[in-house]
Design a protein around this motif. Structure first.
Motif, PDB file in Angstrom:
ATOM      1  N   ASP A 152       0.732  -1.254   0.121  1.00 46.00           N
ATOM      2  CA  ASP A 152      -0.326   0.013   0.028  1.00 46.00           C
ATOM      3  C   ASP A 152       0.970   1.198   0.153  1.00 46.00           C
ATOM      4  O   ASP A 152       1.587   1.572   0.811  1.00 46.00           O
ATOM      5  N   LYS A 153       0.533   1.944  -1.054  1.00 43.87           N
ATOM      6  CA  LYS A 153       1.551   3.318  -1.141  1.00 43.87           C
ATOM      7  C   LYS A 153       0.886   4.348   0.115  1.00 43.87           C
ATOM      8  O   LYS A 153       1.665   5.260   0.519  1.00 43.87           O
ATOM      9  N   LYS A 154      -0.485   4.357   0.354  1.00 46.25           N
ATOM     10  CA  LYS A 154      -0.695   5.112   1.166  1.00 46.25           C
ATOM     11  C   LYS A 154      -0.671   4.871   2.733  1.00 46.25           C
ATOM     12  O   LYS A 154      -0.505   3.757   2.925  1.00 46.25           O
ATOM     13  N   ILE A 155      -0.827   5.747   3.657  1.00 49.55           N
ATOM     14  CA  ILE A 155      -0.608   5.396   5.057  1.00 49.55           C
ATOM     15  C   ILE A 155      -1.821   4.564   5.587  1.00 49.55           C
ATOM     16  O   ILE A 155      -3.083   5.201   5.329  1.00 49.55           O
ATOM     17  N   VAL A 156      -1.761   3.327   6.065  1.00 47.13           N
ATOM     18  CA  VAL A 156      -2.890   2.648   6.430  1.00 47.13           C
ATOM     19  C   VAL A 156      -2.392   2.219   7.843  1.00 47.13           C
ATOM     20  O   VAL A 156      -1.261   1.738   8.123  1.00 47.13           O
ATOM     21  N   ASP A 157      -3.461   2.214   8.951  1.00 46.84           N
ATOM     22  CA  ASP A 157      -3.223   1.803  10.293  1.00 46.84           C
ATOM     23  C   ASP A 157      -3.530   0.148  10.211  1.00 46.84           C
ATOM     24  O   ASP A 157      -4.601  -0.139  10.017  1.00 46.84           O
ATOM     25  N   TYR A 158      -2.599  -0.260  10.557  1.00 50.16           N
ATOM     26  CA  TYR A 158      -2.572  -1.925  10.715  1.00 50.16           C
ATOM     27  C   TYR A 158      -2.569  -2.366  12.273  1.00 50.16           C
ATOM     28  O   TYR A 158      -2.067  -3.463  12.640  1.00 50.16           O
TER      29      TYR A 158
END
Length: 515
Positions: free
Chosen positions: A376-382
């Motif tokens: 994922d290129k965008k910032i994602v909260d895992y």
């Protein structure tokens, strides 16, 4: 709650801060401060001075008297205050062997230039004599030797007067002066002992049990019956120093550990179920088919059912001249039943401990998160994945230790005098219902976290994510219900106090460094 009725797509409540009383754990921390703190070598002196200052201000004492009081009362400022209020200042000082008489100078000896020391019987100039708070006066050489011996013996925290039957604690400042003149290194050792007394003698402070030792100590602010996590990451029970083990009490864990030590008890369990002792030589005999007459290698025949000695004449239905004694039959049946019961709890305990050991290794999960972040290129909260794994680890530990708790709580020995058999059965059924709910859902959460969700397409990935989030919230609720059942149903009517560390929705309390 039906184990098959969960809708994994519902917005199930999943808030790490939810706890009892309508307040979140975060809110309670902000009101009361952290429940435990890390004491480093650098802040040990500051932590000690904080408690010393409280007692000095409360009772208008010098530092050495305040320290003597606190060492006696195990650095419990609240206990000092309680004794002062309930019993008075005189009783407070008497119990701690503290005397505040100002006899520290030699004014009473100024009429003559020389006096006799009652210890060494030598004539000594008065300026080489020292009087302690208790009024006893001896020469400085005798005091020095007394102090050196006590410090070398490890008794430096409370060095009493040399006079016969006098227990008054000597002034630490005078000890420091005389020992420094004779042995500066020992004087430093004395100061270190006084400093470390804050940990060694303090019931609310303990060294972290890490190996190799991290150098930290933990101070609990409120309840000593708790589980804590050091800054180095080691989690332990503050009461008994063992690994975190609630809902199993410390006494139950002690008994369980002894019972399960090595694999010896497994052999004993198997033998108690599958063999009987010969009534003549007492060697174990295993029965492999055939009738109820067995013969030991010493040629002693005996009955397999009751263990009683017999003759050799028999048929498939009976042994000539022998009738089983009901008492022996009942004893053998109880032994077999208890062995089977222990094996059941031991197997469940070990199975979940093995699962916990595998699930604590988060390398695979971290690898999945790294793969998703790289994709994922965008910032994602895992964080949902990490929270789910932490919830799984916490719940698995609770479930594993619920088995030794149940083994002792619902057995015939531990609380046999306090719980009637009927009440024990009812409580056991209620507890096992909660336990089975936890066990059922924990396997589902473990399964979903083990899936390769980093390789799923978007739709399947979102479904897997929602299942993990939902089940994490459900596991939090089920574990809380298990502890509520223990507190409000199982333990509520007992006279015996069984201390169990409370359930924390956020997991074991992490200690923060003292300001």
């Amino acid at each position: 709650m039906d184990s098959d009725s969960i809708d994994y797509y519902d917005d199930a409540p999943y808030d790490d801060d939810v706890d009892d009383g309508g307040f979140s754990e975060a809110a309670l921390r902000s009101l009361n401060g952290p429940s435990c703190k890390v004491i480093t070598k650098e802040c040990l002196l500051a932590a000690q001075r904080e408690d010393l200052q409280k007692v000095m201000e409360l009772l208008s004492l010098t530092e050495n008297h305040a320290r003597t009081l606190l060492i006696h009362y195990r650095w419990d400022v609240d206990n000092v205050s309680e004794v002062f209020v309930n019993k008075g200042k005189d009783r407070l000082y008497e119990d701690a062997c503290v005397t505040l008489l100002d006899n520290g100078d030699s004014s009473s000896l100024q009429s003559s230039s020389v006096t006799t020391c009652e210890i060494c019987t030598e004539e000594v100039p008065v300026y080489n004599m020292t009087t302690m708070d208790c009024g006893h006066c001896f020469c400085n050489n005798c005091w020095t030797e007394h102090f050196l011996v006590k410090i070398n013996e490890g008794q430096s925290r409370r060095i009493s007067c040399m006079a016969h039957k006098c227990n008054v604690v000597c002034d630490e400042s005078k000890i420091r002066v005389y020992v420094s003149e004779k042995d500066p290194d020992l004087a430093k050792k004395f100061d270190r002992y006084l400093l470390e007394s804050y940990i060694e003698d303090n019931k609310r402070v303990k060294w972290c049990p890490s190996v190799p030792h991290c150098g930290y100590a933990i101070r609990v602010e409120y309840d000593e019956d708790c589980e804590v996590e050091c800054a180095c990451g080691v989690q332990f029970c503050f009461s008994c120093y063992s690994e975190a083990h609630s809902p199993c009490s410390c006494k139950m864990l002690e008994l369980w550990t002894e019972k399960c030590k090595d694999d010896i008890n497994q052999t004993k369990t198997w033998m108690s179920i599958n063999s009987k002792k010969c009534p003549k030589c007492h060697k174990p005999v295993e029965k492999n088919g055939g009738c109820n007459l067995v013969v030991c290698i010493c040629r002693q025949p005996f009955c397999w059912l009751c263990g009683g000695a017999t003759g050799f004449q028999h048929n498939w239905e009976s042994i000539e001249g022998h009738t089983c004694e009901e008492q022996q039959m009942a004893k053998a049946a109880r032994a077999k039943s208890e062995s089977l019961r222990y094996t059941h709890y031991l197997d469940r305990f070990k199975a979940h401990k093995d699962s916990l050991k595998a699930e604590t290794d988060l390398k695979k999960l971290q690898s999945k998160i790294s793969n998703m972040e790289a994709r994922d290129k965008k910032i994602v909260d895992y964080s949902w994945a990490t929270k789910g794994a932490n919830r799984l680890i916490l719940s698995r530990r609770i479930l594993s230790y619920s088995y030794p708790f149940a083994y002792y709580m619902f057995g015939d020995v531990f609380l046999s005098e306090e719980m009637k058999k009927e009440d024990r059965i009812i409580k056991q059924n209620l507890f096992e219902q909660q336990q089975q709910q936890v066990e059922s859902h924990i396997e589902k959460l473990s399964f979903f976290l083990a899936e390769p969700f980093d390789e799923f397409d978007e739709k399947t990935f979102n479904e897997s994510k929602m299942k993990i989030i939902t089940l994490s919230g459900v596991m939090d609720l089920l574990c809380k219900n298990l502890y509520d059942c223990i507190d409000n149903v199982i333990l509520c009517d007992l006279e015996t106090t069984i201390n169990i560390a409370p359930y924390r929705s956020n997991g074991i309390d992490k200690a923060v460094e003292i300001d």
